[in-house]
Design a protein around this motif. Structure first.
Motif, PDB file in Angstrom:
ATOM      1  N   LEU A 159      -6.004  -6.562   5.076  1.00 15.82           N
ATOM      2  CA  LEU A 159      -6.671  -5.373   4.542  1.00 15.82           C
ATOM      3  C   LEU A 159      -8.173  -5.427   4.796  1.00 15.82           C
ATOM      4  CD1 LEU A 159      -4.676  -4.869   1.236  1.00 15.82           C
ATOM      5  CD2 LEU A 159      -4.491  -3.566   3.362  1.00 15.82           C
ATOM      6  N   TRP A 202      -4.453   4.655   2.060  1.00 12.24           N
ATOM      7  CA  TRP A 202      -4.981   3.548   1.248  1.00 12.24           C
ATOM      8  C   TRP A 202      -6.509   3.512   1.339  1.00 12.24           C
ATOM      9  CZ3 TRP A 202      -7.623  -0.873   2.937  1.00 12.24           C
ATOM     10  CH2 TRP A 202      -7.843  -1.843   1.947  1.00 12.24           C
ATOM     11  N   THR A 242      -8.864   3.893  -1.964  1.00 16.94           N
ATOM     12  CA  THR A 242      -9.749   2.807  -2.387  1.00 16.94           C
ATOM     13  C   THR A 242     -11.224   3.155  -2.212  1.00 16.94           C
ATOM     14  OG1 THR A 242      -9.541   1.738  -0.220  1.00 16.94           O
ATOM     15  CG2 THR A 242      -8.035   0.999  -1.981  1.00 16.94           C
ATOM     16  N   ILE A 270       0.817  -1.214   0.000  1.00 17.26           N
ATOM     17  CA  ILE A 270       0.000   0.000   0.000  1.00 17.26           C
ATOM     18  C   ILE A 270       0.847   1.258   0.000  1.00 17.26           C
ATOM     19  CG2 ILE A 270      -1.951  -1.180   1.067  1.00 17.26           C
ATOM     20  CD1 ILE A 270      -1.268   0.360   3.661  1.00 17.26           C
TER      21      ILE A 270
END
Length: 93
Positions: A39, A76, A80, A28
């Motif tokens: 994750l 991250w 995302t 990441i």
């Protein structure tokens, strides 16, 4: 499962790069690598912090990681689409 961490702490760098290339691990940020299951746990932890928002420190404490890992994690989450940064807070999308 262990706490989120770097591939280098348990694997050789070569094995870590192979895991990343084959999708068994996700980098990441530079030298910050997690397993897909980790994750998922990270995303679930972020969701438990609530819709009113949370800080890097809130997530760091929830996950039991250092700030060195917490900052790339929230970045991250933003990248995302799980969270959106609003000042010092991360808001769930």
């Amino acid at each position: 499962r262990g706490r989120p961490g770097r591939v280098r702490s348990t694997w050789s760098v070569g094995r870590g790069r192979l895991a990343i290339r084959t999708g068994r691990a996700v980098e990441i940020a530079n030298d910050v690598v997690f397993l897909p299951e980790q994750l998922e746990e990270i995303e679930a932890a972020a969701r438990t912090l609530g819709e009113t928002g949370f800080t890097v420190a809130d997530l760091r404490d929830r996950l039991g990681v250092s700030r060195r890992h917490a900052v790339p994690i929230v970045e991250w989450l933003d990248a995302t689409g799980v969270t959106k940064r609003s000042g010092d807070l991360r808001i769930l999308r």
